[in-house]
Design a protein around this motif. Structure first.
Motif, PDB file in Angstrom:
ATOM      1  N   GLY A  84     -10.976  16.737   0.591  1.00 14.63           N
ATOM      2  CA  GLY A  84      -9.864  17.563   1.068  1.00 14.63           C
ATOM      3  C   GLY A  84      -8.819  17.782  -0.010  1.00 14.63           C
ATOM      4  N   GLY A  85      -9.221  17.713  -1.275  1.00 11.34           N
ATOM      5  CA  GLY A  85      -8.272  17.940  -2.364  1.00 11.34           C
ATOM      6  C   GLY A  85      -7.202  16.865  -2.461  1.00 11.34           C
ATOM      7  N   TYR A  86      -7.498  15.669  -1.982  1.00 10.65           N
ATOM      8  CA  TYR A  86      -6.593  14.522  -1.962  1.00 10.65           C
ATOM      9  C   TYR A  86      -5.407  14.714  -1.031  1.00 10.65           C
ATOM     10  CZ  TYR A  86      -9.470  12.438  -5.526  1.00 10.65           C
ATOM     11  OH  TYR A  86     -10.546  11.919  -6.215  1.00 10.65           O
ATOM     12  N   ASP A  87      -5.568  15.614  -0.039  1.00 11.42           N
ATOM     13  CA  ASP A  87      -4.621  15.614   1.076  1.00 11.42           C
ATOM     14  C   ASP A  87      -5.055  14.484   2.000  1.00 11.42           C
ATOM     15  OD1 ASP A  87      -3.089  17.696   0.069  1.00 11.42           O
ATOM     16  OD2 ASP A  87      -4.200  19.246   1.156  1.00 11.42           O
TER      17      ASP A  87
ATOM     18  N   LEU B 185       0.865  -1.172   0.000  1.00 16.71           N
ATOM     19  CA  LEU B 185       0.000   0.000   0.000  1.00 16.71           C
ATOM     20  C   LEU B 185       0.907   1.229   0.000  1.00 16.71           C
ATOM     21  CD1 LEU B 185      -3.043   0.552   0.002  1.00 16.71           C
ATOM     22  CD2 LEU B 185      -2.966   0.611   2.498  1.00 16.71           C
ATOM     23  N   VAL B 186       0.568   2.219  -0.787  1.00 18.12           N
ATOM     24  CA  VAL B 186       1.462   3.346  -1.056  1.00 18.12           C
ATOM     25  C   VAL B 186       1.856   4.103   0.217  1.00 18.12           C
ATOM     26  CG1 VAL B 186      -0.387   5.015  -1.561  1.00 18.12           C
ATOM     27  CG2 VAL B 186       1.874   5.312  -2.590  1.00 18.12           C
ATOM     28  N   ARG B 187       3.151   4.447   0.293  1.00 15.18           N
ATOM     29  CA  ARG B 187       3.687   5.343   1.312  1.00 15.18           C
ATOM     30  C   ARG B 187       3.955   6.678   0.618  1.00 15.18           C
ATOM     31  NH1 ARG B 187       6.932   0.629   2.167  1.00 15.18           N
ATOM     32  NH2 ARG B 187       8.593   1.659   0.994  1.00 15.18           N
ATOM     33  N   VAL B 188       3.260   7.714   1.012  1.00 11.82           N
ATOM     34  CA  VAL B 188       3.438   9.049   0.413  1.00 11.82           C
ATOM     35  C   VAL B 188       4.531   9.746   1.209  1.00 11.82           C
ATOM     36  CG1 VAL B 188       2.285  11.164  -0.296  1.00 11.82           C
ATOM     37  CG2 VAL B 188       0.976   9.029  -0.144  1.00 11.82           C
ATOM     38  N   GLU B 189       5.732   9.811   0.630  1.00 12.19           N
ATOM     39  CA  GLU B 189       6.904  10.227   1.409  1.00 12.19           C
ATOM     40  C   GLU B 189       7.470  11.594   1.038  1.00 12.19           C
ATOM     41  OE1 GLU B 189       8.927   6.128   2.643  1.00 12.19           O
ATOM     42  OE2 GLU B 189       8.663   6.325   0.468  1.00 12.19           O
ATOM     43  N   THR B 190       7.002  12.180  -0.062  1.00  9.80           N
ATOM     44  CA  THR B 190       7.500  13.499  -0.454  1.00  9.80           C
ATOM     45  C   THR B 190       6.358  14.317  -1.043  1.00  9.80           C
ATOM     46  OG1 THR B 190       8.055  12.890  -2.729  1.00  9.80           O
ATOM     47  CG2 THR B 190       9.792  12.546  -1.049  1.00  9.80           C
TER      48      THR B 190
ATOM     49  N   THR C 119       7.606   3.035  10.566  1.00 11.39           N
ATOM     50  CA  THR C 119       8.347   4.289  10.707  1.00 11.39           C
ATOM     51  C   THR C 119       7.360   5.458  10.698  1.00 11.39           C
ATOM     52  OG1 THR C 119       8.696   4.398   8.315  1.00 11.39           O
ATOM     53  CG2 THR C 119      10.456   3.397   9.625  1.00 11.39           C
ATOM     54  N   SER C 120       7.683   6.475  11.490  1.00 17.89           N
ATOM     55  CA  SER C 120       6.824   7.658  11.561  1.00 17.89           C
ATOM     56  C   SER C 120       6.785   8.366  10.220  1.00 17.89           C
ATOM     57  CB  SER C 120       7.358   8.624  12.618  1.00 17.89           C
ATOM     58  OG  SER C 120       7.276   8.039  13.891  1.00 17.89           O
ATOM     59  N   LEU C 121       5.668   9.016   9.955  1.00 15.91           N
ATOM     60  CA  LEU C 121       5.539   9.797   8.730  1.00 15.91           C
ATOM     61  C   LEU C 121       6.442  11.024   8.836  1.00 15.91           C
ATOM     62  CD1 LEU C 121       2.909   8.050   8.772  1.00 15.91           C
ATOM     63  CD2 LEU C 121       1.774   9.973   7.704  1.00 15.91           C
ATOM     64  N   THR C 122       7.358  11.163   7.887  1.00 13.71           N
ATOM     65  CA  THR C 122       8.201  12.369   7.855  1.00 13.71           C
ATOM     66  C   THR C 122       7.556  13.429   6.976  1.00 13.71           C
ATOM     67  OG1 THR C 122       9.518  11.391   6.089  1.00 13.71           O
ATOM     68  CG2 THR C 122      10.360  11.168   8.336  1.00 13.71           C
ATOM     69  N   TYR C 123       6.770  12.989   6.019  1.00 16.21           N
ATOM     70  CA  TYR C 123       5.976  13.907   5.191  1.00 16.21           C
ATOM     71  C   TYR C 123       4.519  13.599   5.481  1.00 16.21           C
ATOM     72  CZ  TYR C 123       3.454  15.973   1.314  1.00 16.21           C
ATOM     73  OH  TYR C 123       2.559  16.703   0.572  1.00 16.21           O
TER      74      TYR C 123
ATOM     75  N   ASP D  68      -2.565   4.974  12.699  1.00 16.49           N
ATOM     76  CA  ASP D  68      -2.194   5.280  14.086  1.00 16.49           C
ATOM     77  C   ASP D  68      -2.809   4.242  15.019  1.00 16.49           C
ATOM     78  OD1 ASP D  68      -4.872   6.126  14.236  1.00 16.49           O
ATOM     79  OD2 ASP D  68      -4.402   7.962  15.322  1.00 16.49           O
ATOM     80  N   ALA D  69      -3.026   3.037  14.505  1.00 15.68           N
ATOM     81  CA  ALA D  69      -3.647   1.964  15.281  1.00 15.68           C
ATOM     82  C   ALA D  69      -2.759   1.495  16.429  1.00 15.68           C
ATOM     83  CB  ALA D  69      -3.994   0.787  14.378  1.00 15.68           C
ATOM     84  N   VAL D  70      -1.446   1.601  16.284  1.00 11.95           N
ATOM     85  CA  VAL D  70      -0.538   1.158  17.347  1.00 11.95           C
ATOM     86  C   VAL D  70      -0.600   2.133  18.522  1.00 11.95           C
ATOM     87  CG1 VAL D  70       1.859   0.656  17.956  1.00 11.95           C
ATOM     88  CG2 VAL D  70       0.956  -0.084  15.745  1.00 11.95           C
ATOM     89  N   THR D  71      -0.428   3.424  18.245  1.00 16.89           N
ATOM     90  CA  THR D  71      -0.513   4.472  19.262  1.00 16.89           C
ATOM     91  C   THR D  71      -1.351   5.604  18.694  1.00 16.89           C
ATOM     92  OG1 THR D  71       1.696   3.894  20.073  1.00 16.89           O
ATOM     93  CG2 THR D  71       0.797   6.019  20.769  1.00 16.89           C
ATOM     94  N   ASP D  72      -2.500   5.858  19.309  1.00 15.35           N
ATOM     95  CA  ASP D  72      -3.418   6.879  18.806  1.00 15.35           C
ATOM     96  C   ASP D  72      -2.716   8.235  18.694  1.00 15.35           C
ATOM     97  OD1 ASP D  72      -6.041   7.424  17.869  1.00 15.35           O
ATOM     98  OD2 ASP D  72      -6.408   8.562  19.707  1.00 15.35           O
ATOM     99  N   GLY D  73      -2.823   8.839  17.514  1.00 11.47           N
ATOM    100  CA  GLY D  73      -2.226  10.148  17.270  1.00 11.47           C
ATOM    101  C   GLY D  73      -0.800  10.098  16.748  1.00 11.47           C
ATOM    102  N   GLU D  74      -0.176   8.934  16.758  1.00 12.06           N
ATOM    103  CA  GLU D  74       1.184   8.775  16.227  1.00 12.06           C
ATOM    104  C   GLU D  74       1.093   7.988  14.924  1.00 12.06           C
ATOM    105  OE1 GLU D  74       4.090   7.333  19.024  1.00 12.06           O
ATOM    106  OE2 GLU D  74       3.256   8.583  20.633  1.00 12.06           O
ATOM    107  N   TRP D  75       1.105   8.714  13.817  1.00  9.50           N
ATOM    108  CA  TRP D  75       0.911   8.099  12.508  1.00  9.50           C
ATOM    109  C   TRP D  75       2.210   7.504  12.004  1.00  9.50           C
ATOM    110  CZ3 TRP D  75      -3.765   7.358  10.319  1.00  9.50           C
ATOM    111  CH2 TRP D  75      -4.834   7.977  10.951  1.00  9.50           C
ATOM    112  N   ALA D  76       2.126   6.265  11.505  1.00 11.91           N
ATOM    113  CA  ALA D  76       3.294   5.544  10.995  1.00 11.91           C
ATOM    114  C   ALA D  76       2.885   4.760   9.754  1.00 11.91           C
ATOM    115  CB  ALA D  76       3.832   4.587  12.059  1.00 11.91           C
TER     116      ALA D  76
END
Length: 163
Positions: free
Chosen positions: A134-137, A59-64, A107-111, A93-101
């Protein structure tokens, strides 16, 4: 007739440079160092993760921002051709609510570029996608919601280099 998109990928270390020709499988579109496929089927987020793995991708990781812009453009091209307008990405954020990975690497989302009012952290909204309204955000959903998966193949996935 099969169509392939070719790219030359060069990897280097301090001693050697390795170059190889990489092609995207039929139905995938190349951008930068990945191949992408927007699938027509509507699936839950867990089903989308499994579906992409079964097709030899993830499943796609949107990294930039550049990758996000490309995916938004492609998503807009799908309007009217797909019954659902939003698309799953690998963020959770199923592992820790509010911490998206990213689900596959943890790995945490850097973008991240959340749509206005997102993530709204509704009860159980632990899975993210490209949000049509949301304009695909990025937006967050209940993981059982049916959206379209975007599967990604990184050019370096499964490539073993011998020096």
């Amino acid at each position: 007739m099969l169509k392939y998109v070719l790219a030359i990928v060069c990897l280097h270390n301090l001693v050697s440079v390795y170059c190889l020709t990489v092609s995207c499988p039929n139905g995938y579109t190349r951008h930068a160092s990945s191949c992408y496929r927007f699938h027509h089927v509507g699936l839950s987020w867990p089903e989308s993760v499994t579906f992409c793995k079964a097709t030899g991708s993830h499943l796609v990781r949107v990294e930039t921002e550049a990758e996000h812009d490309f995916l938004k453009l492609k998503a807009k091209e799908m309007l009217g051709r797909y019954p659902l307008y939003s698309f799953w990405i690998a963020a959770t954020d199923a592992v820790t609510d509010g911490e998206w990975a990213w689900a596959d690497t943890l790995t945490s989302l850097t973008y991240k570029k959340w749509a206005l009012g997102q993530p709204n952290n509704g009860l159980g909204e632990d899975c993210a996608g490209l949000y049509y309204q949301g304009g695909y955000d990025f937006g967050d959903w209940l993981c059982r919601t049916l959206l379209h998966p975007i599967c990604e193949i990184d050019f370096t996935d499964g490539i073993e280099l011998v020096g």
